[in-house]
Design a protein around this motif. Structure first.
Motif, PDB file in Angstrom:
ATOM      1  N   UNK A 283      44.574  14.803  40.783  1.00  0.00           N
ATOM      2  CA  UNK A 283      44.841  15.097  39.375  1.00  0.00           C
ATOM      3  C   UNK A 283      43.573  15.054  38.542  1.00  0.00           C
ATOM      4  N   UNK A 284      42.647  14.144  38.883  1.00  0.00           N
ATOM      5  CA  UNK A 284      41.391  14.089  38.136  1.00  0.00           C
ATOM      6  C   UNK A 284      40.589  15.380  38.286  1.00  0.00           C
ATOM      7  N   UNK A 285      40.524  15.897  39.504  1.00  0.00           N
ATOM      8  CA  UNK A 285      39.744  17.122  39.716  1.00  0.00           C
ATOM      9  C   UNK A 285      40.443  18.355  39.153  1.00  0.00           C
ATOM     10  N   UNK A 286      41.774  18.398  39.215  1.00  0.00           N
ATOM     11  CA  UNK A 286      42.454  19.548  38.623  1.00  0.00           C
ATOM     12  C   UNK A 286      42.359  19.514  37.100  1.00  0.00           C
ATOM     13  N   UNK A 352      40.737  25.955  44.468  1.00  0.00           N
ATOM     14  CA  UNK A 352      40.878  26.512  43.121  1.00  0.00           C
ATOM     15  C   UNK A 352      39.524  26.938  42.576  1.00  0.00           C
ATOM     16  N   UNK A 353      38.540  26.055  42.665  1.00  0.00           N
ATOM     17  CA  UNK A 353      37.210  26.369  42.144  1.00  0.00           C
ATOM     18  C   UNK A 353      36.627  27.598  42.837  1.00  0.00           C
ATOM     19  N   UNK A 354      36.786  27.678  44.148  1.00  0.00           N
ATOM     20  CA  UNK A 354      36.223  28.795  44.905  1.00  0.00           C
ATOM     21  C   UNK A 354      36.882  30.116  44.523  1.00  0.00           C
ATOM     22  N   UNK A 355      38.209  30.138  44.453  1.00  0.00           N
ATOM     23  CA  UNK A 355      38.901  31.391  44.134  1.00  0.00           C
ATOM     24  C   UNK A 355      38.726  31.779  42.672  1.00  0.00           C
ATOM     25  N   UNK A 360      36.482  35.448  38.493  1.00  0.00           N
ATOM     26  CA  UNK A 360      35.787  35.618  37.207  1.00  0.00           C
ATOM     27  C   UNK A 360      34.367  36.143  37.367  1.00  0.00           C
ATOM     28  N   UNK A 361      33.986  36.510  38.585  1.00  0.00           N
ATOM     29  CA  UNK A 361      32.586  36.836  38.875  1.00  0.00           C
ATOM     30  C   UNK A 361      32.051  37.989  38.027  1.00  0.00           C
ATOM     31  N   UNK A 362      32.891  38.939  37.664  1.00  0.00           N
ATOM     32  CA  UNK A 362      32.407  40.125  36.931  1.00  0.00           C
ATOM     33  C   UNK A 362      32.498  39.971  35.423  1.00  0.00           C
ATOM     34  N   UNK A 363      33.165  38.911  34.964  1.00  0.00           N
ATOM     35  CA  UNK A 363      33.438  38.823  33.529  1.00  0.00           C
ATOM     36  C   UNK A 363      32.908  37.571  32.850  1.00  0.00           C
ATOM     37  N   UNK A 364      32.640  36.500  33.589  1.00  0.00           N
ATOM     38  CA  UNK A 364      32.305  35.228  32.946  1.00  0.00           C
ATOM     39  C   UNK A 364      31.258  34.478  33.781  1.00  0.00           C
ATOM     40  N   UNK A 365      30.013  34.934  33.774  1.00  0.00           N
ATOM     41  CA  UNK A 365      29.002  34.334  34.648  1.00  0.00           C
ATOM     42  C   UNK A 365      28.735  32.866  34.354  1.00  0.00           C
ATOM     43  N   UNK A 366      28.868  32.424  33.088  1.00  0.00           N
ATOM     44  CA  UNK A 366      28.612  31.025  32.776  1.00  0.00           C
ATOM     45  C   UNK A 366      29.657  30.119  33.429  1.00  0.00           C
ATOM     46  N   UNK A 367      30.927  30.494  33.325  1.00  0.00           N
ATOM     47  CA  UNK A 367      31.980  29.707  33.965  1.00  0.00           C
ATOM     48  C   UNK A 367      31.819  29.730  35.471  1.00  0.00           C
ATOM     49  N   UNK A 368      31.458  30.865  36.008  1.00  0.00           N
ATOM     50  CA  UNK A 368      31.240  30.984  37.457  1.00  0.00           C
ATOM     51  C   UNK A 368      30.143  30.031  37.910  1.00  0.00           C
ATOM     52  N   UNK A 369      29.104  29.907  37.130  1.00  0.00           N
ATOM     53  CA  UNK A 369      28.012  28.994  37.482  1.00  0.00           C
ATOM     54  C   UNK A 369      28.509  27.549  37.553  1.00  0.00           C
ATOM     55  N   UNK A 370      29.352  27.157  36.594  1.00  0.00           N
ATOM     56  CA  UNK A 370      29.902  25.797  36.598  1.00  0.00           C
ATOM     57  C   UNK A 370      30.806  25.594  37.814  1.00  0.00           C
ATOM     58  N   UNK A 371      31.642  26.583  38.094  1.00  0.00           N
ATOM     59  CA  UNK A 371      32.550  26.489  39.238  1.00  0.00           C
ATOM     60  C   UNK A 371      31.784  26.413  40.550  1.00  0.00           C
ATOM     61  N   UNK A 372      30.729  27.199  40.670  1.00  0.00           N
ATOM     62  CA  UNK A 372      29.930  27.171  41.899  1.00  0.00           C
ATOM     63  C   UNK A 372      29.260  25.812  42.091  1.00  0.00           C
ATOM     64  N   UNK A 374      30.586  23.013  41.139  1.00  0.00           N
ATOM     65  CA  UNK A 374      31.657  22.135  41.608  1.00  0.00           C
ATOM     66  C   UNK A 374      31.940  22.355  43.088  1.00  0.00           C
ATOM     67  N   UNK A 375      31.947  23.610  43.510  1.00  0.00           N
ATOM     68  CA  UNK A 375      32.159  23.908  44.934  1.00  0.00           C
ATOM     69  C   UNK A 375      31.097  23.228  45.780  1.00  0.00           C
ATOM     70  N   UNK A 376      29.856  23.326  45.338  1.00  0.00           N
ATOM     71  CA  UNK A 376      28.750  22.708  46.079  1.00  0.00           C
ATOM     72  C   UNK A 376      28.880  21.184  46.073  1.00  0.00           C
ATOM     73  N   UNK A 377      29.146  20.616  44.913  1.00  0.00           N
ATOM     74  CA  UNK A 377      29.258  19.158  44.784  1.00  0.00           C
ATOM     75  C   UNK A 377      30.417  18.622  45.623  1.00  0.00           C
ATOM     76  N   UNK A 378      31.582  19.263  45.532  1.00  0.00           N
ATOM     77  CA  UNK A 378      32.760  18.768  46.250  1.00  0.00           C
ATOM     78  C   UNK A 378      32.640  18.996  47.762  1.00  0.00           C
ATOM     79  N   UNK A 379      31.997  20.069  48.166  1.00  0.00           N
ATOM     80  CA  UNK A 379      31.770  20.288  49.596  1.00  0.00           C
ATOM     81  C   UNK A 379      30.873  19.195  50.163  1.00  0.00           C
ATOM     82  N   UNK A 380      29.816  18.876  49.452  1.00  0.00           N
ATOM     83  CA  UNK A 380      28.900  17.835  49.918  1.00  0.00           C
ATOM     84  C   UNK A 380      29.585  16.470  49.947  1.00  0.00           C
TER      85      UNK A 380
END
Length: 416
Positions: A283-286, A352-355, A360-372, A374-380
């Motif tokens: 729930x914290x991550x969602x 969720x973060x990955x999908x 949003x890759x073509x429309x919201x690059x700033x949000x995509x950067x934040x999500x990416x 998170x993907x890196x942080x949570x994977x590690x």
């Protein structure tokens, strides 16, 4: 030598045709339907015995290992046709049940010996529940064309056994069986031990199924056709459909990254605290994702990216019901139980973060950067917390192939 090891949808067809050309008297390829987008569904068949066995690969877009396993077993039959003769069967391989989803997920081609979990999620896609072809809608809902094709095939073949070949990004191996087959559970566990793949003592999947620990779930007697999915849905399934023909369905789950702790039978000193921690993580991550995304997953995106948006939105929405289902479980008392659920608590927001990033890759690059990030942080964090170990693809496919063969021998009465 570093080589890519999961065949894409088009490569599955090419390699199947190569096998047929090499063994024309034994193997044949036929088209048994098409996807929503008009892509063909290919059935590779081996032998001409009176009994039939069906193996279904590619039911989920994020599980490419099944196609590799199907080709491996078909190639084995081409070299050793006496295996089929001993079983007295024709063996069929549905090479990819969801080619549309597989095309959307295609792009990650792991190279041994050091694949990247973060890179894996750059291409991640797992469809929303209603777009998963192994699921059948509650009547009067209309099944997906892929689902309808599989049901037709099951009714035509009336197989003695149906194997569905699944794979998870990280965790442990397990099987689900629609009835008990004496010797099958022990044979599966022996195969996993031989291949050094940890067995999940208490899988998250199949909460209504009877657990034969470790790692085997059996459909209880008297179970009706509808199963309550952990995501909160009620649906029929192509696993259950052929029971009217006496078919045994066995789902085989093979991990890409093994988590040894899912096999840990040692007791937990404070299970209530461990259970509470599961909900805190999920729930914290969602909530963190919801704050980043706002209403972005509720707005339209390009048509080819819409399935990613829908799937991410659904996972965000069902997170509270998943936590509630864990809270309703009988309290676990051993470490493997909490390892399995801790993995799931981390896997859901990572997906969720990955999908959402891809959507949003073509429309919201700033949000995509934040999500990416998170993907890196949570994977590690996953790699560090659970000591993830890559399972060679030969072992992943070996788990599928050996489990299918040993179970088929038990069902058909064939020798070793």
């Amino acid at each position: 030598m570093r080589t890519s090891l999961y065949p894409g949808v088009d490569e599955l067809e090419r390699r199947a045709r190569t096998l047929v050309r090499a063994a024309p008297g034994l193997l044949r390829l036929s088209r048994v339907g098409e996807s929503r987008a008009g892509r063909p569904l290919w059935l590779l068949s081996a032998g001409r015995g009176e009994r039939h066995i069906l193996a279904v690969a590619g039911a989920h877009a994020n599980e490419p290992v099944g196609g590799a396993s199907a080709l491996r077993l078909a190639a084995l039959f081409a070299r050793r046709p006496q295996l089929l003769e001993t079983l007295g069967c024709t063996w069929h391989f549905l090479l990819c049940l969801d080619p549309d989803g597989a095309h959307l997920a295609h792009g990650w081609q792991p190279e041994e010996p050091e694949p990247s979990l973060t890179e894996c999620h750059r291409y991640f896609y797992r469809p929303a529940f209603a777009r998963q072809p192994e699921s059948l809608p509650v009547p009067p809902g209309k099944p997906l064309p892929e689902s309808a094709a599989l049901v037709r095939l099951l009714d035509e073949l009336r197989p003695v056994a149906q194997f569905t070949l699944h794979g998870i990004e990280f965790g442990g191996a397990f099987v689900m069986m629609t009835r008990e087959v004496p010797g099958a559970a022990d044979a599966f566990r022996e195969t996993a031990a031989h291949l050094r793949v940890p067995v999940d003592r208490d899988p998250v999947d199949g909460p209504d199924w009877r657990l034969d620990p470790p790692g085997v779930l059996v459909l209880p007697d008297g179970h009706d056709e509808g199963e309550r999915d952990p995501s909160g849905y009620v649906a029929e399934s192509t696993w259950f459909h052929p029971r009217r023909h006496g078919t045994l369905t066995t789902l085989i789950e093979a991990p890409a990254w093994a988590v040894p702790s899912v096999s840990d039978a040692r007791p937990v000193t404070d299970p209530d605290r461990a259970a509470a921690r599961l909900g805190e993580v999920l729930l914290g991550r969602t909530r963190e994702l919801a704050a980043v995304l706002g209403t972005r997953l509720d707005t339209a995106v390009a048509e080819d990216l819409a399935p990613l948006r829908v799937a991410a939105r659904e996972l965000l929405d069902v997170a509270p019901s998943i936590v509630a289902s864990w809270a309703a479980e009988e309290p676990g008392r051993f470490r493997g139980h909490f390892a399995s659920r801790g993995i799931s608590a981390r896997r859901i927001p990572l997906r969720v973060a990955a999908m959402a990033s891809r959507a949003l890759a073509r429309t919201d690059p700033r949000t995509v950067e934040i999500l990416d990030d998170l993907v890196r942080e949570w994977s590690q964090e996953l790699e560090k917390t659970y000591d993830l170990r890559w399972v060679p693809v030969a072992a992943q496919t070996g788990l599928h192939v050996r489990t299918m063969l040993t179970t088929a021998r038990l069902v058909c009465g064939g020798g070793g």
